[in-house]
Design a protein around this motif. Structure first.
Motif, short mmCIF file in Angstrom:
data_model
loop_
_atom_site.label_atom_id
_atom_site.label_comp_id
_atom_site.label_asym_id
_atom_site.label_seq_id
_atom_site.Cartn_x
_atom_site.Cartn_y
_atom_site.Cartn_z
N ALA A 72 1.09 -1.23 -0.06
CA ALA A 72 -0.10 -0.07 0.06
C ALA A 72 0.90 1.25 -0.10
N ARG A 73 0.19 2.40 -0.79
CA ARG A 73 1.17 3.62 -0.63
C ARG A 73 0.85 4.59 0.29
N LEU A 74 1.28 5.35 0.84
CA LEU A 74 0.99 6.48 1.66
C LEU A 74 1.36 7.87 1.01
N LEU A 75 0.45 8.87 0.98
CA LEU A 75 0.86 10.13 0.40
C LEU A 75 0.82 10.93 1.59
N TRP A 76 2.09 11.77 1.89
CA TRP A 76 2.19 12.41 3.24
C TRP A 76 2.82 14.02 2.75
N SER A 77 1.88 14.97 3.11
CA SER A 77 2.47 16.20 2.58
C SER A 77 2.58 17.25 4.06
N GLN A 78 3.68 17.80 4.09
CA GLN A 78 3.54 18.62 5.65
C GLN A 78 4.85 19.84 5.28
N VAL A 79 4.65 20.87 5.93
CA VAL A 79 5.77 21.97 5.99
C VAL A 79 6.95 21.35 7.00
#
Length: 273
Positions: free
Chosen positions: A164-171
């Motif tokens: 499974a894939r995880l999309l993680w966005s953050q500052v």
């Protein structure tokens, strides 16, 4: 950890969220009791570039209609409803802030999506889900509020299926000192942006393989100091985030422009077939 939870709820919790969204829907010519998901998109995407970013990040994750997607830090449910509507996937969101969860559930009910989208109030470091439950996961601009990223990422790894894939966005932290208050924190003690290497280490330490690492800072900054880029109206998030949001966003833009903060998007994969 309890103190960190209190800081998050203090920063985001507001019992008048649904009333402000209803008023905005009425001004836009919609009946708040009977809305479509796209009627809400101008008001329910609580991150930089709003719907534009949600579309791009979900496209990078590339879920399909047969998947069960986990939304970590689901806010008022905008990205979850977008995935259910645009892709047809089933989505479960988890968020620490009671007012966000209550708003997300109510807006989802009004859209008629409650069979495909559900929300759980809880701490992402201790998720109430069985191992290998989800086919994919997103965590959009939430990491700045997470002091123990290794714990949250370990939980994400546990509840995701192999492959499974995880999309993680953050500052993340850059060079220099950010301006405060910021959208996610009113002072330095409440911000957990951290350096990029710290995020990389947390992801790989949890067992994820990093497939893509994209610095999207330039996309968040106005070109030539002009108007905000498409999908980045700072007044919209004021409906949910409170009266001082525009000031907090100005501090965020200044911190990005000066290099004290950066914004990254990471696509990672849980090892497996």
């Amino acid at each position: 950890m309890a103190q960190d939870q209190n800081e998050v709820v203090f920063n985001y919790g507001d019992d008048a969220i649904i009333e402000r969204i209803d008023a905005a829907l009425t001004r836009a010519g919609h009946d708040p009791a009977h809305v479509k998901p796209d009627d809400l998109y101008p008001f329910d995407q609580l991150h930089g570039r709003q719907l534009a970013a949600t579309r791009e990040h979900v496209a990078r994750l590339a879920p399909d209609l047969h998947m069960h997607v986990l939304d970590i830090g689901s806010g008022v449910g905008g990205p979850a409803r977008y995935i259910a509507t645009a892709i047809g996937a089933r989505v479960t969101g988890i968020d620490l802030t009671p007012q966000f969860v209550a708003t997300a559930r109510e807006l989802t009910r009004r859209c008629g999506l409650e069979r495909r989208v559900e929300f759980v109030e809880g701490n992402a470091a201790h998720m109430p889900f069985a191992p290998e439950t989800f086919d994919a996961a997103i965590c959009l601009y939430v990491g700045m509020n997470i002091p123990d990223k290794p714990a949250v990422l370990a939980e994400a790894f546990r509840v995701l299926k192999p492959g499974a894939r995880l999309l993680w966005s953050q500052v993340v932290a850059g060079q220099g000192t950010p301006h405060y208050p910021l959208p996610w924190a009113r002072n330095a003690q409440a911000s957990h942006a951290g350096p990029p290497d710290e995020l990389r280490a947390a992801l790989t330490g949890a067992g994820f393989e990093i497939l893509e690492w994209v610095d999207e800072t330039a996309a968040l900054l106005p070109a030539g100091g002009a108007a905000p880029p498409p999908g980045a109206d700072p007044s919209v998030n004021q409906l949910v985030m409170g009266a001082d949001f525009v000031e907090r966003r100005k501090d965020f833009m200044a911190s990005l422009a000066e290099g004290a903060l950066r914004s990254v998007v990471v696509l990672a994969r849980k090892a497996g077939p």
